[in-house]
Design an enzyme around this catalytic site. Structure first.
Site, PDB file in Angstrom:
ATOM      1  N   SER A  57       0.832  -1.198   0.000  1.00 38.95           N
ATOM      2  CA  SER A  57       0.000   0.000   0.000  1.00 38.95           C
ATOM      3  C   SER A  57       0.873   1.257   0.000  1.00 38.95           C
ATOM      4  CB  SER A  57      -0.961  -0.049   1.184  1.00 38.95           C
ATOM      5  OG  SER A  57      -1.974   0.913   1.060  1.00 38.95           O
ATOM      6  N   ASP A 111     -10.087  -3.554  -5.210  1.00 41.59           N
ATOM      7  CA  ASP A 111      -9.225  -2.575  -4.561  1.00 41.59           C
ATOM      8  C   ASP A 111      -9.236  -1.301  -5.398  1.00 41.59           C
ATOM      9  OD1 ASP A 111      -7.239  -1.087  -3.328  1.00 41.59           O
ATOM     10  OD2 ASP A 111      -5.673  -2.603  -3.538  1.00 41.59           O
ATOM     11  N   HIS A 154      -8.177  -4.906  -0.842  1.00 36.56           N
ATOM     12  CA  HIS A 154      -6.979  -4.279  -0.310  1.00 36.56           C
ATOM     13  C   HIS A 154      -6.736  -4.756   1.125  1.00 36.56           C
ATOM     14  CE1 HIS A 154      -3.973  -1.022  -0.380  1.00 36.56           C
ATOM     15  NE2 HIS A 154      -4.212  -0.921   0.916  1.00 36.56           N
TER      16      HIS A 154
END
Length: 310
Positions: free
Chosen positions: A156, A251, A281
């Site tokens: 991320s 995501d 995610h």
């Protein structure tokens, strides 16, 4: 499928609603979550240190993990940057991920606790991570590592930093990593892709969350166009190390990770890009709970092992 995803995310992660607009409060909510019941994954050794930060900046806390199956030969090294939107998460939140990575790859993992926004906005996190990369390259041998075999990895926002580090090293004549592992990287503050629209809500991390994270990191400045904030803005991606990039179907960040993979390929950089369908995610940290997470971890660790072999 959506119902299953929501049930799993709420069971395994803190729920930060869109009404939370204060970084300190978000961190308090995270800290208040009950600790996972699982015992820590055993590794050979764990050590917390504080390393020199960028010029004029505080020291950078790091956590080092030595793998269990070490034979005394110099170890490959992975500099790891945790996710959390540049705002939340820390060494503890990604401890298990780093332990598993160390054992599965046979590498010394250096986890970076970079400064977080909004107290320290861009480029603080990137500069901290780069300072750790440089220190690691200079001192790898003292740690039992091999300075010629250093990779970067992150998930991320940490995937953003792991993508930025090779750019910074190339541009500054620093230690260019031999490989980059980018786990659903957060790369583009523009947020105008189809995956942002299709997955804006309902899959744990929402478009609102991500917009807020970018606002905390960048503030009101025009830093979003800087390649060290948005690697997709880099005009030149040549000379960067091979990459393994993974994305998740549900995501908002899916498309930007895949676009970055395509741009790397166009620049002549070898890339293995893998999309995992039916997941969201954050799924990478759920190995043992989701088949896709186990598969993604196995593939990522295999890619690191291959890139870091003697």
């Amino acid at each position: 499928m959506a119902k299953t995803i929501i049930e799993l995310t709420e069971a395994h992660f803190p729920r930060l609603g869109t009404e939370v607009f204060d970084a300190a409060e978000a961190r308090r909510i995270l800290a208040a979550q009950p600790a996972p019941p699982a015992e820590p994954v055993p590794v050979a050794r764990v050590e917390d240190r504080r390393l020199p930060g960028p010029a004029g900046a505080p020291e950078v806390p790091v956590r080092l993990y030595w793998p269990r199956a070490a034979d005394g030969a110099p170890l490959p090294v992975v500099v790891f940057c945790h996710g959390g939107g540049f705002v939340i998460c820390d060494l503890e939140s990604h401890d298990r991920m780093c332990r598993e990575m160390a054992n599965a790859t046979g590498a010394l993992v250096v986890s970076v606790d970079y400064r977080r926004a909004p107290e320290d906005r861009f480029p603080a996190a990137a500069e901290d991570a780069y300072a750790v990369l440089c220190w690691t390259a200079a001192h790898a041998a003292d740690l039992g590592g091999d300075p010629a075999r250093i990779a970067v990895a992150g998930d991320s926002a940490g995937g953003n930093l792991a993508a930025v580090l090779p750019l910074m090293a190339r541009d500054r004549g620093g230690p260019v990593p031999v490989f980059q592992l980018l786990v659903y990287p957060m790369l583009d503050p523009a947020q105008n892709t189809p995956s942002y629209r299709d997955n804006a809500h309902g899959y744990f991390v929402t478009a609102d969350h991500l917009r807020w994270y970018w606002q905390q990191y960048l503030g009101d400045r025009a830093d979003g166009a800087h390649p060290y904030a948005s690697p997709l803005a880099a005009p030149d991606l040549t000379g960067l190390p091979p990459a393994h990039i993974l994305t998740a179907e549900y995501d908002p960040l899916r498309d930007e990770g895949e676009t970055y993979a395509q741009r790397l390929r166009e620049a002549g950089v070898p890339v293995d890009i893998r999309r995992y369908d039916g997941v969201f995610h954050g799924f990478f940290g759920m190995s043992g709970h989701l088949t896709a997470a186990t598969e993604a971890n196995d593939a990522a660790h295999s890619a690191l092992r291959a890139a870091l072999k003697d």
